[in-house]
Write a protein that holds these residues in place. Structure first.
Motif, PDB file in Angstrom:
ATOM      1  N   GLN A 265       2.966   1.486  -3.467  1.00 15.04           N
ATOM      2  CA  GLN A 265       2.069   1.789  -4.577  1.00 15.04           C
ATOM      3  C   GLN A 265       1.511   3.201  -4.457  1.00 15.04           C
ATOM      4  O   GLN A 265       1.337   3.905  -5.451  1.00 15.04           O
ATOM      5  CB  GLN A 265       0.922   0.771  -4.629  1.00 15.04           C
ATOM      6  CG  GLN A 265       0.047   0.876  -5.878  1.00 15.04           C
ATOM      7  CD  GLN A 265       0.845   0.713  -7.160  1.00 15.04           C
ATOM      8  OE1 GLN A 265       1.633  -0.220  -7.300  1.00 15.04           O
ATOM      9  NE2 GLN A 265       0.658   1.636  -8.107  1.00 15.04           N
ATOM     10  N   GLY A 266       1.283   3.624  -3.214  1.00  8.84           N
ATOM     11  CA  GLY A 266       0.817   4.986  -2.988  1.00  8.84           C
ATOM     12  C   GLY A 266       1.844   6.015  -3.428  1.00  8.84           C
ATOM     13  O   GLY A 266       1.500   7.040  -4.042  1.00  8.84           O
TER      14      GLY A 266
ATOM     15  N   ASP B 109       1.554   6.169  -7.149  1.00  7.13           N
ATOM     16  CA  ASP B 109       0.323   6.820  -7.593  1.00  7.13           C
ATOM     17  C   ASP B 109       0.373   8.337  -7.394  1.00  7.13           C
ATOM     18  O   ASP B 109      -0.206   9.092  -8.181  1.00  7.13           O
ATOM     19  CB  ASP B 109      -0.883   6.233  -6.855  1.00  7.13           C
ATOM     20  CG  ASP B 109      -1.147   4.782  -7.223  1.00  7.13           C
ATOM     21  OD1 ASP B 109      -0.629   4.326  -8.257  1.00  7.13           O
ATOM     22  OD2 ASP B 109      -1.868   4.099  -6.464  1.00  7.13           O
ATOM     23  N   TRP B 110       1.029   8.783  -6.346  1.00  5.19           N
ATOM     24  CA  TRP B 110       1.125  10.214  -6.044  1.00  5.19           C
ATOM     25  C   TRP B 110       2.361  10.846  -6.694  1.00  5.19           C
ATOM     26  O   TRP B 110       2.704  11.991  -6.385  1.00  5.19           O
ATOM     27  CB  TRP B 110       1.174  10.417  -4.534  1.00  5.19           C
ATOM     28  CG  TRP B 110      -0.164  10.298  -3.852  1.00  5.19           C
ATOM     29  CD1 TRP B 110      -0.988   9.196  -3.822  1.00  5.19           C
ATOM     30  CD2 TRP B 110      -0.830  11.311  -3.106  1.00  5.19           C
ATOM     31  NE1 TRP B 110      -2.117   9.467  -3.098  1.00  5.19           N
ATOM     32  CE2 TRP B 110      -2.055  10.761  -2.647  1.00  5.19           C
ATOM     33  CE3 TRP B 110      -0.522  12.627  -2.764  1.00  5.19           C
ATOM     34  CZ2 TRP B 110      -2.957  11.487  -1.873  1.00  5.19           C
ATOM     35  CZ3 TRP B 110      -1.417  13.351  -1.996  1.00  5.19           C
ATOM     36  CH2 TRP B 110      -2.624  12.780  -1.559  1.00  5.19           C
TER      37      TRP B 110
ATOM     38  N   THR C 279      -5.809   3.938   4.608  1.00  7.74           N
ATOM     39  CA  THR C 279      -5.905   2.744   3.753  1.00  7.74           C
ATOM     40  C   THR C 279      -5.308   1.526   4.445  1.00  7.74           C
ATOM     41  O   THR C 279      -5.887   0.431   4.410  1.00  7.74           O
ATOM     42  CB  THR C 279      -5.184   2.996   2.412  1.00  7.74           C
ATOM     43  OG1 THR C 279      -5.734   4.146   1.781  1.00  7.74           O
ATOM     44  CG2 THR C 279      -5.337   1.797   1.493  1.00  7.74           C
TER      45      THR C 279
ATOM     46  N   LYS D 171      -3.970   9.650   3.838  1.00  9.40           N
ATOM     47  CA  LYS D 171      -4.648   8.650   3.012  1.00  9.40           C
ATOM     48  C   LYS D 171      -4.000   7.276   3.172  1.00  9.40           C
ATOM     49  O   LYS D 171      -4.690   6.257   3.278  1.00  9.40           O
ATOM     50  CB  LYS D 171      -4.619   9.070   1.541  1.00  9.40           C
ATOM     51  CG  LYS D 171      -5.334   8.075   0.620  1.00  9.40           C
ATOM     52  CD  LYS D 171      -5.414   8.575  -0.794  1.00  9.40           C
ATOM     53  CE  LYS D 171      -6.032   7.528  -1.717  1.00  9.40           C
ATOM     54  NZ  LYS D 171      -7.372   7.095  -1.272  1.00  9.40           N
ATOM     55  N   THR D 172      -2.662   7.242   3.184  1.00  7.97           N
ATOM     56  CA  THR D 172      -1.946   5.974   3.321  1.00  7.97           C
ATOM     57  C   THR D 172      -2.262   5.314   4.656  1.00  7.97           C
ATOM     58  O   THR D 172      -2.517   4.103   4.726  1.00  7.97           O
ATOM     59  CB  THR D 172      -0.432   6.197   3.184  1.00  7.97           C
ATOM     60  OG1 THR D 172      -0.155   6.802   1.915  1.00  7.97           O
ATOM     61  CG2 THR D 172       0.329   4.889   3.296  1.00  7.97           C
TER      62      THR D 172
ATOM     63  N   ILE E 242       0.835  -1.204   0.000  1.00  8.06           N
ATOM     64  CA  ILE E 242       0.000   0.000   0.000  1.00  8.06           C
ATOM     65  C   ILE E 242       0.871   1.255   0.000  1.00  8.06           C
ATOM     66  O   ILE E 242       0.614   2.218  -0.749  1.00  8.06           O
ATOM     67  CB  ILE E 242      -0.950  -0.005   1.216  1.00  8.06           C
ATOM     68  CG1 ILE E 242      -2.009  -1.109   1.055  1.00  8.06           C
ATOM     69  CG2 ILE E 242      -1.628   1.351   1.397  1.00  8.06           C
ATOM     70  CD1 ILE E 242      -2.814  -1.377   2.309  1.00  8.06           C
ATOM     71  N   PHE E 243       1.912   1.271   0.815  1.00  8.27           N
ATOM     72  CA  PHE E 243       2.796   2.432   0.929  1.00  8.27           C
ATOM     73  C   PHE E 243       3.535   2.693  -0.382  1.00  8.27           C
ATOM     74  O   PHE E 243       3.525   3.817  -0.915  1.00  8.27           O
ATOM     75  CB  PHE E 243       3.785   2.200   2.079  1.00  8.27           C
ATOM     76  CG  PHE E 243       4.698   3.352   2.376  1.00  8.27           C
ATOM     77  CD1 PHE E 243       4.299   4.670   2.197  1.00  8.27           C
ATOM     78  CD2 PHE E 243       5.984   3.119   2.857  1.00  8.27           C
ATOM     79  CE1 PHE E 243       5.142   5.736   2.490  1.00  8.27           C
ATOM     80  CE2 PHE E 243       6.839   4.174   3.149  1.00  8.27           C
ATOM     81  CZ  PHE E 243       6.420   5.477   2.959  1.00  8.27           C
TER      82      PHE E 243
ATOM     83  N   PHE F 194      -0.998  12.832   1.705  1.00  9.86           N
ATOM     84  CA  PHE F 194      -0.575  11.482   1.315  1.00  9.86           C
ATOM     85  C   PHE F 194      -0.466  10.574   2.530  1.00  9.86           C
ATOM     86  O   PHE F 194      -0.933   9.426   2.515  1.00  9.86           O
ATOM     87  CB  PHE F 194       0.770  11.542   0.589  1.00  9.86           C
ATOM     88  CG  PHE F 194       1.413  10.193   0.412  1.00  9.86           C
ATOM     89  CD1 PHE F 194       0.958   9.311  -0.562  1.00  9.86           C
ATOM     90  CD2 PHE F 194       2.461   9.796   1.232  1.00  9.86           C
ATOM     91  CE1 PHE F 194       1.528   8.056  -0.707  1.00  9.86           C
ATOM     92  CE2 PHE F 194       3.041   8.551   1.093  1.00  9.86           C
ATOM     93  CZ  PHE F 194       2.578   7.681   0.118  1.00  9.86           C
TER      94      PHE F 194
END
Length: 402
Positions: A310-311, A314-315, A376, A372-373, A307-308, A369
């Motif tokens: 990929q985040g 994505d950002w 999630t 949100k991370t 998750i971290f 960021f």
């Protein structure tokens, strides 16, 4: 303060940032010494000996956070010592390939690939030198990132390398059972790697060499190099092989820093995306799980890490970070999920900027960021109810927690 008209500090301005990793200081200089530079805290940050070309500095010019360190080293080597600037990535490739051909001849080499920059560049260099006599092995130690075993093997399909994937995850996790001490975990993983490579090497006739992607920071932090430096951590690429392996070691990148390895990789035509991959520790997630290792802890951390990372992609933050990862702490905290009380795991996120790994500073990631991370991770990863962000620099902290 910088003394005027000193060649060591030519083209370096006042208030240039330098990096010190210790609390030592020099109170008194020798009688024949001339002070060259001071900081607000350190009176004798640099000096020279009168009548000699002998210089001393009380900081690290070679690291990323000494902003004019490269200029200082260039001043010393070119202007004072009179050496020529002949090192280029192309020259390194030509010289190294020639040396590898001479050293290895027609012998066979087995190389442990990790999917990272160092081992990949080492593999391409060796492939250029000895071709089909190079046998690459990529081991799944059960401590890789989520889905990394499959994705790395797929990545190598188009690089002309002879690569075999070996799933030894159960073997590594079994060897780690009950171990909590960081050094014991590192040594267990190193020993198991050696056993796995020894088994695989026996499947290839007449293997003479084991190649490794060891780089200079691995050496510096693992052994004392020409002096009384302290071993910071053991590294499974450093320290030689047990006698039973009967293999000689070849390390084509041993004297390079990470940024130099990337420049060599670019010269070799390696894909930009691969060269831009963040460093990942050889022991994998074992040293990002504080305490003992279990399959369930690995699962939790793989999900959090995915998750971290990929985040960050994505950002559009991934390429602004030198290394990032998550750490599973041996701490549980009280939380609330719905109407129920929870008592679950805490994870720490870590993102640093650096060029060589010798020094690093934490990255000021956007609050949005991180928010949100965190949300999630807590919502999606069963077993985690708290996320913290590590804002420690190296030094005094290291990049990894273990």
């Amino acid at each position: 303060m910088i003394k005027d008209a000193e060649p060591l500090f030519e083209n370096i301005k006042e208030n240039s940032q330098v990096w010190m990793s210790h609390s030592d200081t020099i109170k008194d200089l020798p009688e024949n010494a001339v002070r060259l530079a001071s900081t607000s805290d350190v009176l004798n940050a640099a000096y020279r000996i009168e009548g000699e070309e002998t210089f001393a500095i009380q900081f690290h010019p070679e690291v990323y956070h000494s902003t004019d360190g490269k200029q200082l080293l260039e001043n010393f080597l070119v202007k004072i010592a009179g050496t020529k600037q002949t090192w280029t990535p192309g020259a390194f490739v030509d010289i190294t390939v020639s040396e590898l051909k001479e050293k290895i001849g027609n012998d066979k080499v087995v190389l442990g690939l990790s999917g990272g920059v160092d081992s990949t560049v080492a593999a391409v260099l060796l492939n250029k030198a000895i071709g089909e006599n190079l046998y690459c092995i990529f081991v799944n130690n059960g401590l890789l990132r989520k889905n990394e075993f499959e994705s790395v093997l797929d990545q190598y399909k188009h690089m002309g390398l002879n690569v075999k994937g070996v799933d030894a995850s159960a073997r590594f996790l079994d060897a780690l059972k009950g171990l909590s001490d960081p050094e014991e975990k590192r040594k267990s993983i190193g020993n198991t790697f050696i056993e796995v490579f020894d088994d695989e090497a026996h499947h290839i006739k007449n293997v003479t060499f084991l190649a490794q992607g060891t780089i200079y920071p691995d050496v510096i932090e693992s052994v004392s190099v020409n002096g009384p430096s302290v071993t910071i951590k053991s590294h499974h690429n450093v320290g030689g092989l047990p006698d039973f392996m009967k293999l000689k070691v070849v390390e084509p990148l041993r004297m390079l820093f990470k940024d130099e390895v990337r420049r060599v990789g670019k010269e070799l035509g390696i894909d930009k995306e691969l060269l831009g991959r963040h460093p990942f520790p050889g022991p994998g997630l074992a040293i990002r799980i504080l305490g003992d290792i279990t399959a369930e802890k690995v699962r939790i951390l793989q999900e959090v890490d995915h998750i971290f990372i990929q985040g960050l992609r994505d950002w559009m933050l991934y390429d602004k970070v030198w290394q990032a990862g998550a750490i599973l702490l041996p701490v549980q905290s009280v939380g609330v999920m719905g109407d129920e009380r929870t008592y679950e795991q805490v994870v720490a996120l870590r993102a640093v900027e650096s060029t060589d790994g010798m020094t690093a500073d934490w990255v000021n990631l956007p609050y949005e960021f991180l928010q949100k991370t965190s949300n999630t991770i807590i919502n999606r990863v069963k077993g985690v109810n708290r996320v913290v962000y590590d804002i420690s620099s190296k030094p005094p902290a290291t990049i990894e927690w273990e």
